[in-house]
Design a protein around this motif. Structure first.
Motif, PDB file in Angstrom:
ATOM      1  N   SER A 242       0.858  -1.190   0.000  1.00 45.19           N
ATOM      2  CA  SER A 242       0.000   0.000   0.000  1.00 45.19           C
ATOM      3  C   SER A 242       0.896   1.242   0.000  1.00 45.19           C
ATOM      4  CB  SER A 242      -0.912  -0.039   1.233  1.00 45.19           C
ATOM      5  OG  SER A 242      -1.637   1.149   1.354  1.00 45.19           O
TER       6      SER A 242
ATOM      7  N   ALA B 247       3.325   2.026   3.104  1.00 40.25           N
ATOM      8  CA  ALA B 247       4.561   1.715   3.833  1.00 40.25           C
ATOM      9  C   ALA B 247       5.410   0.693   3.068  1.00 40.25           C
ATOM     10  CB  ALA B 247       4.227   1.186   5.231  1.00 40.25           C
TER      11      ALA B 247
ATOM     12  N   GLU C 132       1.690  -9.122  -1.595  1.00 37.82           N
ATOM     13  CA  GLU C 132       0.414  -8.421  -1.348  1.00 37.82           C
ATOM     14  C   GLU C 132      -0.723  -9.428  -1.510  1.00 37.82           C
ATOM     15  OE1 GLU C 132      -0.997  -5.259  -0.517  1.00 37.82           O
ATOM     16  OE2 GLU C 132      -2.853  -6.373  -0.849  1.00 37.82           O
TER      17      GLU C 132
ATOM     18  N   ARG D 248      -4.135  -2.285  -5.017  1.00 38.57           N
ATOM     19  CA  ARG D 248      -5.452  -1.786  -4.600  1.00 38.57           C
ATOM     20  C   ARG D 248      -5.525  -0.301  -4.931  1.00 38.57           C
ATOM     21  NH1 ARG D 248      -6.443  -4.013   1.391  1.00 38.57           N
ATOM     22  NH2 ARG D 248      -8.407  -2.946   1.052  1.00 38.57           N
TER      23      ARG D 248
ATOM     24  N   ARG E 207      -5.560   8.027  -1.738  1.00 44.06           N
ATOM     25  CA  ARG E 207      -4.644   6.970  -1.330  1.00 44.06           C
ATOM     26  C   ARG E 207      -4.256   6.080  -2.508  1.00 44.06           C
ATOM     27  NH1 ARG E 207      -4.828   1.852   2.631  1.00 44.06           N
ATOM     28  NH2 ARG E 207      -5.946   0.953   0.881  1.00 44.06           N
TER      29      ARG E 207
ATOM     30  N   SER F 275      -0.094 -14.567   0.549  1.00 46.04           N
ATOM     31  CA  SER F 275      -0.003 -14.093   1.930  1.00 46.04           C
ATOM     32  C   SER F 275       0.869 -15.056   2.720  1.00 46.04           C
ATOM     33  CB  SER F 275      -1.430 -14.042   2.496  1.00 46.04           C
ATOM     34  OG  SER F 275      -1.408 -13.755   3.861  1.00 46.04           O
TER      35      SER F 275
ATOM     36  N   ILE G 121     -16.602   4.054   4.367  1.00 48.23           N
ATOM     37  CA  ILE G 121     -16.378   4.870   3.164  1.00 48.23           C
ATOM     38  C   ILE G 121     -16.628   4.004   1.938  1.00 48.23           C
ATOM     39  CG2 ILE G 121     -14.658   6.147   1.821  1.00 48.23           C
ATOM     40  CD1 ILE G 121     -13.494   7.163   4.241  1.00 48.23           C
TER      41      ILE G 121
ATOM     42  N   TYR H  80     -15.926   0.034   2.624  1.00 48.11           N
ATOM     43  CA  TYR H  80     -14.898  -0.043   3.677  1.00 48.11           C
ATOM     44  C   TYR H  80     -15.572   0.253   5.004  1.00 48.11           C
ATOM     45  CZ  TYR H  80     -10.995   1.445   6.602  1.00 48.11           C
ATOM     46  OH  TYR H  80     -10.111   1.578   7.632  1.00 48.11           O
TER      47      TYR H  80
ATOM     48  N   ASP I 250       1.122   1.506   9.560  1.00 48.23           N
ATOM     49  CA  ASP I 250      -0.041   1.235  10.410  1.00 48.23           C
ATOM     50  C   ASP I 250       0.097  -0.053  11.213  1.00 48.23           C
ATOM     51  OD1 ASP I 250      -1.298   3.532   9.641  1.00 48.23           O
ATOM     52  OD2 ASP I 250      -3.046   2.566   8.734  1.00 48.23           O
TER      53      ASP I 250
ATOM     54  N   GLY J  77      -5.170  11.861  10.901  1.00 53.32           N
ATOM     55  CA  GLY J  77      -4.773  12.417   9.599  1.00 53.32           C
ATOM     56  C   GLY J  77      -3.293  12.248   9.322  1.00 53.32           C
TER      57      GLY J  77
ATOM     58  N   THR K 187      -0.499   8.154   6.835  1.00 52.29           N
ATOM     59  CA  THR K 187       0.327   8.046   5.639  1.00 52.29           C
ATOM     60  C   THR K 187       1.689   8.699   5.862  1.00 52.29           C
ATOM     61  OG1 THR K 187      -1.656   8.054   4.302  1.00 52.29           O
ATOM     62  CG2 THR K 187       0.399   8.579   3.167  1.00 52.29           C
TER      63      THR K 187
HETATM   64  C1  LIG Z   1     -11.147   6.706   6.158  1.00 49.47           C
HETATM   65  C2  LIG Z   1      -9.689   6.875   6.295  1.00 49.47           C
HETATM   66  C3  LIG Z   1      -9.170   8.143   6.167  1.00 49.47           C
HETATM   67  C4  LIG Z   1      -7.807   8.315   6.313  1.00 49.47           C
HETATM   68  N1  LIG Z   1      -7.347   9.573   6.221  1.00 49.47           N
HETATM   69  C5  LIG Z   1      -6.044   9.765   6.356  1.00 49.47           C
HETATM   70  C6  LIG Z   1      -5.511  11.085   6.256  1.00 49.47           C
HETATM   71  O1  LIG Z   1      -6.232  12.056   6.074  1.00 49.47           O
HETATM   72  N2  LIG Z   1      -4.199  11.239   6.374  1.00 49.47           N
HETATM   73  C7  LIG Z   1      -3.387  10.184   6.581  1.00 49.47           C
HETATM   74  O2  LIG Z   1      -2.194  10.407   6.675  1.00 49.47           O
HETATM   75  N3  LIG Z   1      -3.837   8.927   6.694  1.00 49.47           N
HETATM   76  C8  LIG Z   1      -5.145   8.677   6.584  1.00 49.47           C
HETATM   77  N4  LIG Z   1      -5.618   7.410   6.695  1.00 49.47           N
HETATM   78  C9  LIG Z   1      -4.705   6.296   7.014  1.00 49.47           C
HETATM   79  C10 LIG Z   1      -3.858   5.831   5.845  1.00 49.47           C
HETATM   80  O3  LIG Z   1      -4.589   5.338   4.768  1.00 49.47           O
HETATM   81  C11 LIG Z   1      -2.947   4.756   6.379  1.00 49.47           C
HETATM   82  O4  LIG Z   1      -2.524   5.160   7.650  1.00 49.47           O
HETATM   83  C12 LIG Z   1      -1.726   4.623   5.520  1.00 49.47           C
HETATM   84  O5  LIG Z   1      -2.102   4.311   4.217  1.00 49.47           O
HETATM   85  C13 LIG Z   1      -0.826   3.516   6.101  1.00 49.47           C
HETATM   86  O6  LIG Z   1      -0.347   2.704   5.142  1.00 49.47           O
HETATM   87  P1  LIG Z   1       0.160   1.235   5.399  1.00 49.47           P
HETATM   88  O7  LIG Z   1       0.867   0.894   4.140  1.00 49.47           O
HETATM   89  O8  LIG Z   1       0.890   1.136   6.686  1.00 49.47           O
HETATM   90  O9  LIG Z   1      -1.157   0.333   5.634  1.00 49.47           O
HETATM   91  P2  LIG Z   1      -2.428   0.106   4.696  1.00 49.47           P
HETATM   92  O10 LIG Z   1      -2.676   1.261   3.822  1.00 49.47           O
HETATM   93  O11 LIG Z   1      -3.524  -0.363   5.568  1.00 49.47           O
HETATM   94  O12 LIG Z   1      -1.960  -1.104   3.743  1.00 49.47           O
HETATM   95  C14 LIG Z   1      -1.780  -2.429   4.128  1.00 49.47           C
HETATM   96  C15 LIG Z   1      -1.587  -3.289   2.880  1.00 49.47           C
HETATM   97  O13 LIG Z   1      -1.319  -4.623   3.302  1.00 49.47           O
HETATM   98  C16 LIG Z   1      -2.115  -5.514   2.563  1.00 49.47           C
HETATM   99  N5  LIG Z   1      -2.328  -6.709   3.357  1.00 49.47           N
HETATM  100  C17 LIG Z   1      -3.165  -6.887   4.399  1.00 49.47           C
HETATM  101  N6  LIG Z   1      -3.075  -8.138   4.848  1.00 49.47           N
HETATM  102  C18 LIG Z   1      -2.149  -8.767   4.088  1.00 49.47           C
HETATM  103  C19 LIG Z   1      -1.626 -10.076   4.067  1.00 49.47           C
HETATM  104  N7  LIG Z   1      -2.067 -11.036   4.902  1.00 49.47           N
HETATM  105  N8  LIG Z   1      -0.668 -10.380   3.154  1.00 49.47           N
HETATM  106  C20 LIG Z   1      -0.237  -9.459   2.263  1.00 49.47           C
HETATM  107  N9  LIG Z   1      -0.720  -8.199   2.225  1.00 49.47           N
HETATM  108  C21 LIG Z   1      -1.663  -7.867   3.127  1.00 49.47           C
HETATM  109  C22 LIG Z   1      -3.380  -4.747   2.280  1.00 49.47           C
HETATM  110  O14 LIG Z   1      -4.090  -5.291   1.173  1.00 49.47           O
HETATM  111  C23 LIG Z   1      -2.822  -3.346   1.993  1.00 49.47           C
HETATM  112  O15 LIG Z   1      -2.445  -3.222   0.643  1.00 49.47           O
HETATM  113  C24 LIG Z   1      -6.967   7.192   6.574  1.00 49.47           C
HETATM  114  C25 LIG Z   1      -7.501   5.926   6.682  1.00 49.47           C
HETATM  115  C26 LIG Z   1      -8.865   5.760   6.572  1.00 49.47           C
HETATM  116  C27 LIG Z   1      -9.450   4.397   6.714  1.00 49.47           C
END
Ligand SMILES: Cc1cc2nc3c(=O)[nH]c(=O)nc-3n(C[C@H](O)[C@H](O)[C@H](O)COP(=O)(O)OP(=O)(O)OC[C@H]3O[C@@H](n4cnc5c(N)ncnc54)[C@H](O)[C@@H]3O)c2cc1C
Length: 397
Positions: A10, A12, A31, A37, A102, A124, A181, A265, A287, A297, A300
């Motif tokens: 996603s 990170a 992924e 996604r 996103r 996975s 959402i 979602y 996350d 907020g 990301t």
């Molecule tokens: C409604 C909403 C609004 C938001 N607004 C903001 C904002 O305004 N500002 C901001 O900074 N952040 C916001 N966020 C948060 C932001 O989207 C996330 O904090 C950020 O994208 C973190 O990214 P990440 O890559 O750590 O995790 P995620 O974006 O959750 O990505 C995790 C990835 O891992 C994958 N995955 C899950 N399980 C497995 C598995 N078993 N095997 C392989 N892959 C897997 C998923 O498919 C996904 O692609 C918001 C979130 C939501 C829900």
């Protein structure tokens, strides 16, 4: 070359892959989804994260995709306007901060890494067995493989965290609210405008961004008293429909669109809090380790900075991953804590408890442009966010 397996493509995950590659590591990203996604909501990139994106050479590209939102309008049950606010202030942004969908950010990060990084979709991790010199990884679909290090970048409900640290109930803290959402037709013809209909304990909204033909519906509400099944999407839709059943404005139309929405979602607004982010050769980023919740907020931005610091710390530790993980945690933890603190205060303003509070907030918004101390009041909103977003120095590694 150090082989690193990253779970999650996603924000990170691809950002970490980018920086690991720059430092001479060999990253592989797995992924669970069958392809990248692309859906999602708008997210903010602020402060230190802007500097990280600039160092990736992607800031111009990210800015080209900014949502260009202009205004937020608050309406009552009959759709009458109660107050308006600039989109910049509504999102707590100032100066150079960028708002982007996103999915667009994910695609930019993927494009920047796909030629140098191995991506495996539709798979996975099912087991991690640590040996003296690596981690033997079992996959749901592909053959077993051994990596030097494994990183969980798989979000709030992280799979790697469950395998290496245990049940999520110990780490994922519900902040007392839920969010839903999904994409809806833009039946109000919104153009870079956000509509919000606040009611006691629940708030419904809809927005459409610059490059979008359709719109997103957003629902925020106090967590349901009864537990529900996280895997039962139909049950969640029914719960949402019940919670907003008696709401005015365009809520009935938004709920009608929900049943066919391609990207429904639904989740609690939760924060991930852990005492440590690594265990042996496994480490978490974004996350999965320290999700600050959508209400902050800053999810990301923390992910982008965390990816940069983790890769840099591992490179600086020259093969000693334990020292690298310790340096990552040492640099990131104060920054994470500052940003996590934002969530609960923000939530109080996002879901108001009573009709009286809503009247007061709307009155203040109407008055604000005419008040002599308005700059000071605006600063009171934006300053804590700015301080938290810049509470780390981006080092050179
Ligand atoms: C409604 C909403 C609004 C938001 N607004 C903001 C904002 O305004 N500002 C901001 O900074 N952040 C916001 N966020 C948060 C932001 O989207 C996330 O904090 C950020 O994208 C973190 O990214 P990440 O890559 O750590 O995790 P995620 O974006 O959750 O990505 C995790 C990835 O891992 C994958 N995955 C899950 N399980 C497995 C598995 N078993 N095997 C392989 N892959 C897997 C998923 O498919 C996904 O692609 C918001 C979130 C939501 C829900």
């Amino acid at each position: 070359m150090t082989n690193v397996l990253i779970s999650g493509a996603s924000v990170a995950g691809p950002a970490l892959a980018y920086w690991l590659r720059k430092h001479g590591f060999s990253p592989t990203v797995v992924e669970r989804a069958p392809s990248l996604r692309t859906g999602g909501y708008k997210i903010d990139i602020r402060g230190a994260a802007l500097e990280v994106v600039e160092r990736m050479g992607l800031l111009e590209e990210v800015r080209r995709h900014s949502t260009d939102m202009q205004v937020a309008r608050f309406v009552d049950a009959k759709g009458r306007q109660m107050a308006t606010m600039s989109a910049q202030l509504f999102g707590g942004r100032e100066g150079d901060d960028v708002e982007i969908m996103r999915g667009d950010l994910g695609a930019i990060l993927y494009e920047a890494t796909k030629n140098d990084v191995e991506y495996i979709f539709d798979d996975s991790i099912t087991a991690l067995d640590e040996t003296a010199d690596g981690v033997r990884v079992t996959f749901e679909n592909g053959p077993d493989r051994t990596f030097d290090l494994v990183v969980g970048a798989d979000g709030v409900h992280s799979n790697v965290r469950a395998l290496a640290f245990g049940e999520e109930s110990g780490f994922v803290h519900d902040l007392g609210h839920h969010i839903s959402i999904f994409t809806v037709p833009n039946h109000l013809g919104l153009d870079r405008t956000e509509m919000m209909h606040p009611a006691p304990g629940r708030s419904a909204g809809m927005y459409s961004t610059r490059q979008s033909a359709d719109a997103k519906a957003m629902f925020l509400f106090t967590s349901p008293a009864d537990p529900y099944d996280r895997k039962d999407v139909d049950g969640q839709k029914k719960l949402l429909a019940r919670t907003f059943a008696d709401q005015g404005w365009d809520v009935p139309r938004l709920l009608d669109s929900m049943w066919d929405a391609p990207d429904f979602y639904f989740d609690s607004i939760s924060q991930v809090r852990m005492d440590r982010w690594s265990s042996g050769r496994v480490v978490l980023v974004g996350d999965a380790a320290y999700g600050p919740s959508p209400a902050s907020g800053q999810g990301t931005s923390l992910s982008l900075v965390g990816a940069y610091v983790l890769a840099g710390s591992l490179a600086a530790a020259a093969g000693d991953h334990t020292a690298g993980f310790a340096a990552y945690e040492n640099d990131m933890r104060p920054f994470v804590e500052e940003n996590q603190k934002l969530a609960e205060g923000n939530l109080k303003g996002m879901v108001l408890k009573s009709a009286g509070q809503i009247r007061f907030q709307m009155g203040m918004l109407r008055l604000m442009p005419h008040l002599p101390g308005k700059e000071r009041m605006i600063k009171r909103v934006t300053e804590p966010i700015r301080k938290a977003a810049t509470a780390i120095t981006i080092r050179d590694y």
